[in-house]
Structure formats: structure tokens, C-alpha cells
Design an enzyme around this catalytic site. Structure first.
Site, PDB file in Angstrom:
ATOM      1  N   TRP A  41     -37.845  -4.299  24.708  1.00 54.26           N
ATOM      2  CA  TRP A  41     -37.839  -2.905  25.196  1.00 54.26           C
ATOM      3  C   TRP A  41     -39.049  -2.641  26.068  1.00 54.26           C
ATOM      4  CZ3 TRP A  41     -33.157  -1.691  24.996  1.00 54.26           C
ATOM      5  CH2 TRP A  41     -32.354  -1.989  23.896  1.00 54.26           C
ATOM      6  N   ASP A  74     -42.915   4.706  23.366  1.00 54.78           N
ATOM      7  CA  ASP A  74     -41.499   4.612  23.007  1.00 54.78           C
ATOM      8  C   ASP A  74     -41.438   4.514  21.487  1.00 54.78           C
ATOM      9  OD1 ASP A  74     -38.907   3.880  22.435  1.00 54.78           O
ATOM     10  OD2 ASP A  74     -38.838   2.175  23.811  1.00 54.78           O
ATOM     11  N   LYS A 107     -31.664   5.509  16.098  1.00 57.00           N
ATOM     12  CA  LYS A 107     -32.312   4.620  15.138  1.00 57.00           C
ATOM     13  C   LYS A 107     -32.732   5.416  13.902  1.00 57.00           C
ATOM     14  CE  LYS A 107     -31.953   1.464  18.400  1.00 57.00           C
ATOM     15  NZ  LYS A 107     -32.842   1.409  19.504  1.00 57.00           N
TER      16      LYS A 107
HETATM   17  C1  PLP Z   1     -32.795   0.945  20.969  1.00 55.03           C
HETATM   18  C2  PLP Z   1     -34.090   1.035  21.684  1.00 55.03           C
HETATM   19  C3  PLP Z   1     -34.173   1.390  23.048  1.00 55.03           C
HETATM   20  C4  PLP Z   1     -32.954   1.621  23.900  1.00 55.03           C
HETATM   21  O1  PLP Z   1     -32.395   2.848  23.599  1.00 55.03           O
HETATM   22  P1  PLP Z   1     -31.133   3.410  24.386  1.00 55.03           P
HETATM   23  O2  PLP Z   1     -31.011   4.779  23.802  1.00 55.03           O
HETATM   24  O3  PLP Z   1     -29.974   2.508  24.077  1.00 55.03           O
HETATM   25  O4  PLP Z   1     -31.454   3.428  25.838  1.00 55.03           O
HETATM   26  C5  PLP Z   1     -35.419   1.497  23.615  1.00 55.03           C
HETATM   27  N1  PLP Z   1     -36.535   1.265  22.912  1.00 55.03           N
HETATM   28  C6  PLP Z   1     -36.503   0.932  21.606  1.00 55.03           C
HETATM   29  C7  PLP Z   1     -37.788   0.695  20.873  1.00 55.03           C
HETATM   30  C8  PLP Z   1     -35.277   0.801  20.956  1.00 55.03           C
HETATM   31  O5  PLP Z   1     -35.243   0.466  19.656  1.00 55.03           O
END
Ligand code: PLP
Length: 352
Positions: free
Chosen positions: A101, A168, A192
Site C-alpha cells: 500500500w 494511511d 477493514k
Molecule cells: C485495503 C487497504 C488499502 C486500499 O483500500 P481501497 O479502499 O481498496 O482503495 C489501502 N491501504 C491499506 C493500508 C489497506 O489495508
């Protein structure tokens, strides 16, 4: 049979949240309409949006100098929207590369400014959080991925710097307290640890916006969404509603401090088993292990399918590791009960 859902995302939600969501699909607030068919401008939903924003602020102890937005496009859109909105042409954004990511965030941000990757754990397949790097003081921001969903590492401390942090937090938002004063932007896809897929939480310090002299399309401009309370266009009504219910559940269960305590207990149960069971091992540096996504391997990888089958027979699903790591990954987010972690540990103990 009762299922123990260890999926990485979309992921487990509290049972009561699922039940209340189902009720609202049939009849929202007792007004005879489904939540799926009410206007995003209706008083009923306006109240949901207000309460969702208030809950984010209350749970994470955030003041009015920050805006709370519920957007679409996933965390993946935030990879570039962050840089697009705050990184001027002659400014530098620092990045720590801790896996898939982060790597994607770096690639996208490069479209909008100078990007300096100051540390990376790629040399050991992202099995640790980098340490001992230096952080240039004059950077616009430092981007980190607080929890690395795929590899199973997590920042347990923020980097030691005065540079503003952009994080993030897709897979560990609301899992522990944060010091909001260190951050300019926090973003998290809902699916998540917060709700179903379909909305992305963005927390942004208001006074950093509008300074790049760049033309930004309305939909990609944080200022547009702030001015319109996340309803510039039709917001994802149902994902926001379910996220609100999850935040209510977190609050009723003691807030993020209590979540953190429970998450540490759950992680201890499974890491203790991994470290003491001679069949399994963790590829992750001990001090950097994630409390959310627990990755582990069998010494004898030829038995992987047999272990997944044994887990499934006990109701434990979603434990196959990401293809870039192999082995297993047990995602044990806020709503995962301790009993489910124990159920998986029992499978590990009995596996021969
Ligand atoms: C799942 C995830 C993403 C991607 O998320 P989307 O909503 O599918 O764009 C980005 N960063 C992390 C840390 C993730 O776990």
C-alpha cells in the site's frame, strides 16, 4: 456452524451492527422506508452524517481545526488526493515504504510533486518497520502506512520528527488512541476496521488547504467536500450508516482505549501460540508485529492446504495469506471476539 471471520477486508463487523443494518434496510427509523431508498438530503440521513462526524471526533479526540469527511474512491484515491491537495510544486513529501500500500501511495503521489522515499523495508520482504533513518526537517509532510495489512507490520510509535504526518490508517483506525496534533491528514477505507466497503474516512487539518496554486477538480478537492459536509454529490448512504453503527459500538464498548487493550490481549494469544508451537513461525520482527493482521507460516509449507482445511472445519475462514507473502494471515480487527482467536489457536494446537 458459527463462522470465525479472519478476512482482511471487507472484514468482520460486530453482530449487533449487522442486525441493526438489516433492520434499517427493512425500515429506517420506523418511517416505513428502507435506508437504501431515502434521500441523502432527508432529515433522517442528515442526522446520520452529523452523528458519524461527531463520533469520529469524540472517539479520536479531534478538535474543530480538523474536518471529517466521508468520501468515495477508496483509500487508493487518497494515495494521490493527499499530494494533489497539499503538496506544492516546489515542496517535498517524504515516504516510508513498508509494503504494497505504501508503494502504491508513493507511485501515485509522484504525479504531483517531489517525493523522497527516506526508508524502506523492501530488502527483507517488508517484514519489519524501518529504523535509524534521518528525516529532512523542511519537508511538507511524512507519509506512513500505520498498519501494513498484507505483511502484518505496524508502527507502534510515530517517527521522531516535527514534520507533519500523513497516515494511511485503513486497517487500524479506531484500534488505539492517537495524538491528532501530529497529523495533517489521516485516511482510511471503511472496509477493514470501520464498516462495509464503499466509503473512505478522511480527517484533514483545515488550515493546510488551498495553498498549492493548483487547479483541482471539484470532486478531488477536500475544500469542496468540507464546504458541502461530504454531500457535494450523493454520498454512500448505507456504508456511512453502517460505519456510524460501528462507531456507536466502539463507544459503548469503552472507546479506542478499551479497543486497544482488547486488541493487545487477542494478539498476545495468537503470537504466543505461533512462537511456542514448533510447526509455525512468524516472519515479522517481534517489535513491529501488527495487532490487526497476524501473518504466520508453517515450517513445512506442503501442509498449508491441510491447515486451511482444518481451520475451515472449525469454522475459521479467511486465513489464507496474501499471495505476495504466502502462509496465513489472521485479521483480528476490533470486532473480532477473543473466543474466535482462541478457536484458531486451538486448531493450531491440534494440528499434526
Ligand atoms: C485495503 C487497504 C488499502 C486500499 O483500500 P481501497 O479502499 O481498496 O482503495 C489501502 N491501504 C491499506 C493500508 C489497506 O489495508
Amino acid at each position: 456452524m458459527k463462522k470465525h471471520n479472519f478476512s482482511a477486508g471487507p472484514a468482520i463487523l460486530p453482530r449487533t451492527v449487522i442486525e441493526k443494518s438489516a433492520e434499517a434496510i427493512l425500515d429506517f427509523n420506523g418511517n416505513g422506508l428502507s435506508i437504501l431508498e431515502v434521500s441523502h438530503r432527508s432529515p433522517g440521513f442528515t442526522k446520520v452524517m452529523k452523528e458519524s462526524i461527531a463520533l469520529v471526533k469524540e472517539l479520536l479526540n479531534i478538535g474543530d481545526d480538523y474536518a471529517v469527511l466521508f468520501l468515495t474512491g477508496g483509500a487508493s484515491t487518497q494515495f494521490f488526493m493527499t499530494a494533489l491537495n497539499i503538496l506544492g510544486d516546489d515542496e517535498t513529501g517524504l515516504y516510508i515504504d513498508t509494503g504494497t500500500w505504501s508503494t502504491k501511495a508513493i507511485k501515485e503521489a509522484k504525479l504531483y510533486g517531489n517525493i523522497d522515499v527516506i526508508a524502506s523495508s523492501k530488502d527483507k520482504n517488508f517484514s519489519y518497520i524501518p529504523k535509524g533513518y534521518s528525516i529532512p526537517k523542511d519537508a511538507k509532510y511524512l507519509h506512513i502506512t500505520s498498519n501494513n495489512t498484507i505483511f502484518g507490520t505496524q508502527f507502534h510509535n510515530l517517527p521522531d520528527t516535527d514534520v507533519r504526518i500523513v497516515s494511511d490508517m485503513s486497517s487500524d483506525i479506531f484500534s488505539r488512541p492517537i495524538d491528532i496534533n501530529r497529523y495533517d491528514i489521516i485516511y482510511a477505507g471503511a472496509q477493514k476496521n470501520m464498516g462495509p466497503a464503499g466509503t473512505t474516512l478522511v480527517i484533514v487539518k483545515k488550515d493546510i488547504l488551498g495553498k498549492t496554486n493548483r487547479k483541482i477538480p471539484s470532486m478531488l478537492n477536500y475544500e469542496t467536500h468540507i464546504a458541502k459536509d461530504s454531500s457535494f454529490n450523493t454520498p454512500p448512504v448505507f456504508p456511512i450508516y453502517v460505519s456510524m453503527l460501528t462507531m456507536q459500538w466502539i463507544k459503548e464498548n469503552g472507546g479506542v482505549e478499551a479497543m486497544n487493550k482488547r486488541n493487545i490481549e487477542k494478539a498476545d494469544i495468537i503470537y504466543n501460540e505461533i512462537d511456542s508451537n514448533p510447526m509455525f513461525f512468524s516472519p515479522i520482527a517481534k517489535e513491529d508485529r501488527s495487532l490487526m493482521n497476524v501473518t504466520f507460516l508453517l515450517h513445512d509449507s506442503s501442509k498449508e492446504d491441510a491447515f486451511i482445511a482444518a481451520a475451515a472445519a472449525a469454522g475459521c475462514v479467511g486465513i489464507k495469506g496474501h499471495r505476495s507473502v504466502g502462509g496465513f494471515r489472521a485479521s483480528i480487527y476490533n470486532s473480532m471476539p477473543k473466543e474466535s482467536v482462541q478457536a484458531l489457536v486451538n486448531v493450531m494446537r491440534n494440528f499434526k
